[in-house]
Design an enzyme around this catalytic site. Structure first.
Site, PDB file in Angstrom:
ATOM      1  CD  GLU A 157       3.662 -49.955  13.759  1.00 52.44           C
ATOM      2  OE1 GLU A 157       3.344 -49.780  12.560  1.00 52.44           O
ATOM      3  OE2 GLU A 157       4.727 -50.480  14.106  1.00 52.44           O
ATOM      4  CE  LYS A 180      -6.994 -43.811  25.539  1.00 55.47           C
ATOM      5  NZ  LYS A 180      -8.206 -44.016  24.671  1.00 55.47           N
ATOM      6  CD  GLU A 222      -5.229 -44.760   7.284  1.00 49.78           C
ATOM      7  OE1 GLU A 222      -5.077 -43.981   8.255  1.00 49.78           O
ATOM      8  OE2 GLU A 222      -4.706 -45.879   7.236  1.00 49.78           O
ATOM      9  CB  CYS A 268      -3.311 -48.919   9.496  1.00 50.47           C
ATOM     10  SG  CYS A 268      -2.829 -50.274  10.549  1.00 50.47           S
TER      11      CYS A 268
HETATM   12  P1  ADP Z   1      -8.459 -43.419  15.221  1.00 51.46           P
HETATM   13  O1  ADP Z   1      -8.603 -42.664  13.969  1.00 51.46           O
HETATM   14  O2  ADP Z   1      -8.014 -44.825  15.040  1.00 51.46           O
HETATM   15  O3  ADP Z   1      -9.565 -43.239  16.196  1.00 51.46           O
HETATM   16  P2  ADP Z   1      -6.874 -41.817  16.973  1.00 51.46           P
HETATM   17  O4  ADP Z   1      -5.478 -41.443  16.676  1.00 51.46           O
HETATM   18  O5  ADP Z   1      -7.882 -40.753  17.113  1.00 51.46           O
HETATM   19  O6  ADP Z   1      -7.193 -42.822  15.827  1.00 51.46           O
HETATM   20  O7  ADP Z   1      -6.975 -42.745  18.261  1.00 51.46           O
HETATM   21  C1  ADP Z   1      -6.102 -43.784  18.550  1.00 51.46           C
HETATM   22  C2  ADP Z   1      -5.899 -43.861  20.044  1.00 51.46           C
HETATM   23  O8  ADP Z   1      -5.287 -42.644  20.480  1.00 51.46           O
HETATM   24  C3  ADP Z   1      -7.180 -43.990  20.864  1.00 51.46           C
HETATM   25  O9  ADP Z   1      -6.929 -44.815  21.982  1.00 51.46           O
HETATM   26  C4  ADP Z   1      -7.428 -42.558  21.301  1.00 51.46           C
HETATM   27  O10 ADP Z   1      -8.167 -42.469  22.493  1.00 51.46           O
HETATM   28  C5  ADP Z   1      -6.030 -42.063  21.532  1.00 51.46           C
HETATM   29  N1  ADP Z   1      -5.868 -40.600  21.459  1.00 51.46           N
HETATM   30  C6  ADP Z   1      -6.595 -39.715  20.731  1.00 51.46           C
HETATM   31  N2  ADP Z   1      -6.171 -38.465  20.955  1.00 51.46           N
HETATM   32  C7  ADP Z   1      -5.141 -38.548  21.827  1.00 51.46           C
HETATM   33  C8  ADP Z   1      -4.267 -37.586  22.454  1.00 51.46           C
HETATM   34  N3  ADP Z   1      -4.371 -36.290  22.205  1.00 51.46           N
HETATM   35  N4  ADP Z   1      -3.323 -38.048  23.299  1.00 51.46           N
HETATM   36  C9  ADP Z   1      -3.192 -39.356  23.545  1.00 51.46           C
HETATM   37  N5  ADP Z   1      -3.975 -40.298  23.005  1.00 51.46           N
HETATM   38  C10 ADP Z   1      -4.942 -39.916  22.153  1.00 51.46           C
END
Ligand code: ADP
Length: 482
Positions: free
Chosen positions: A261, A186, A389, A295
């Site tokens: 990570e 995903k 961050e 990061c």
């Molecule tokens: P960033 O700040 O890099 O956008 P996120 O942690 O929001 O970081 O997103 C990183 C990944 O995690 C993306 O692919 C996002 O769609 C996914 N993501 C965000 N929220 C969730 C969740 N509740 N469960 C699973 N995956 C998630």
């Protein structure tokens, strides 16, 4: 990471992949169950450049089933055969270099030379390392009267962020496939186009149907469904600490293996006697690369009181060379832009002095999510901009009194992903680095190594990616006694 990859100039301009209205499950592109779509924007133009499906729980379920079905055959495939498929994928990535670079430049807004040298060539090199490792790795050993086998963990749910779209994917998918696992990916909703290109490359490389599956969509829907699916044996996540914490809790509750990570606030420690100009220039380049969306970026520069003002001047001069719209690309979306500008304002409120850039929109760039490359001086080690961050082109310069003070400041955040130490010689720098609570440290300008373990201490994560250590994350052991 910003220094990774081969430094070759792009020779040809590629085509931006505009997105396919399909998910990739069981070896075929098929429509998602729902009709919802994700619009993909070019952050430099704010225009929609493509669409992909916003998959839901039913799509994720179909993908996990396909991955489970493909697992017995792929895990039993000889490692040498798995290596050959990964090597073919690496060669196809090299052949599609221009298209991959154009696509990442489009969906992330990265300047094309950086999109080519880093966003394309680095993951291609990483794919090559796992082709080699699959062939070389000893999957079997003898321990006294036992034979110990390293076997694949099973079905991996991989969730990746947008900052290095293809690298983050390859850093999970390549070792998982090398280990004999099957995968459901995903990717981030901001950058799903290169993920679709990658799915096509794996299929063309001869990966059997169902071994790799791609579901595009939103984190709280498709991502969460993947984490919670009982058919997933391991979750490998890269992204924010907030989401990582929730994913770790969910995976832990189901006793799934988890690799995380997460964020960083890495220290660039310049010790007395180091080459100050070089350390500052490399440090500024490290933070501004990829518009600060790294990061592992060294976002805190620590300089001794005696040479502090000289370092401030050097950093301001170096930052002025990063003109938004040229060397400095936009950040990924409007929300990030506002977040980064908010942090710059917060820094000033908390007493920092702006010596380059600032929170205002860059002049003459009315369109695009640009932020000025900003250097904040006189940053207090406990202040918000030194602790959280920011994920934008913002460098915090911090003064220290002596080496113990520098170590206290360097270790004084919840994070521990990366860092750098510059000293009068390697021995002095290494002695300091060994006392840092962090997973990776570059010594006197040491370069990013795609085979070195990458990952965090403290709240920067769990587990390691890349190289043999990255492969080990996707293996579990079985011992047979004789
Ligand atoms: P960033 O700040 O890099 O956008 P996120 O942690 O929001 O970081 O997103 C990183 C990944 O995690 C993306 O692919 C996002 O769609 C996914 N993501 C965000 N929220 C969730 C969740 N509740 N469960 C699973 N995956 C998630």
């Amino acid at each position: 990471m910003a220094d990774g990859g081969k430094q070759q100039e792009p020779e040809q301009s590629g085509r931006v992949h505009q997105g396919r209205d399909a998910v990739f499950i069981g070896g075929e592109w098929r429509p998602a169950v729902g009709a919802e779509r994700v619009d993909v924007l070019d952050p430099a133009t704010e225009q929609v450049i493509g669409h992909v499906p916003a998959a839901g729980a039913q799509d994720v379920d179909a993908a996990v089933r396909a991955a489970r079905e493909a697992l017995p055959a792929w895990s039993a495939t000889a490692p040498g055969r798995r290596a050959a498929v990964l090597a073919a994928a690496r060669d196809l990535m090299a052949a599609r270099r221009a298209d991959i670079a154009a696509t990442v430049a489009g969906e992330l807004g990265a300047p094309l030379p950086f999109a080519t040298a880093v966003h394309t060539d680095m993951p291609t090199a990483v794919m090559g390392t796992f082709a080699d490792l699959a062939a070389e790795h000893p999957f079997e050993e003898t321990v006294g009267t036992s034979r110990v086998f390293q076997e694949p963990v099973g079905v991996v749910g991989a969730i990746t962020p947008w900052n290095y779209p293809l690298h983050q994917i390859v850093a999970k998918v390549a070792p998982a496939l090398a280990a004999g696992c099957t995968v459901v990916l995903k990717p981030a909703e901001d950058t799903p186009l290169v993920a679709q290109l990658f799915a096509g490359i794996l299929a063309e490389a001869g990966l059997p149907a169902g071994v790799f599956n791609l579901v595009t969509g939103f984190g709280p829907v498709a991502g969460q469904a993947l984490v919670e699916h009982p058919g997933v044996d391991m979750v490998s996540f890269t992204g924010s600490t907030a989401v990582g914490r929730a994913i770790g809790a969910a995976a832990g509750g189901a006793v799934k293996r988890v690799a995380l990570e997460l964020g960083g606030k890495s220290a660039n420690v310049i010790l007395p006697g180091a080459d100050l100009a070089r350390a500052v220039n490399v440090g500024v380049a490290n933070v501004f690369a990829n518009s600060g969306q790294t990061c592992s970026a060294w976002t805190r520069m620590l300089v001794d009181a005696e040479r502090y003002e000289e370092a401030v001047e050097l950093a301001a001069a170096a930052a002025a060379k990063y003109r938004p719209g040229e060397r400095l690309g936009p950040v990924v979306n409007a929300k990030q832009r506002e977040r980064v500008r908010g942090y710059i304002r917060k820094g000033v409120e908390e007493g920092a002095r702006i010596v380059a850039g600032g929170p205002e929109a860059p002049e003459a760039l009315p369109t695009g999510y640009y932020v000025q490359g900003t250097v904040l001086a006189d940053v207090a080690p406990e202040s918000t901009v030194a602790q959280e961050e920011i994920f934008g082109p913002v460098l915090a310069l911090i003064r220290y009194q002596d080496e113990e003070d520098a170590l206290r400041i360097a270790n004084g955040t919840v994070y521990g992903l990366a860092g750098a130490v510059w000293g009068p010689d390697d021995e002095t720098a290494v002695a300091f680095a060994r006392r840092m609570d962090t997973g990776q440290v570059d010594i006197n300008g040491g370069r990013f190594n795609v085979r070195a373990p990458f990952g965090g201490y403290k709240q920067s994560g769990v587990g390691r990616e890349l190289g043999a250590h990255g492969l080990a994350e996707y293996l579990q052991t079985k011992s047979l006694q004789f």
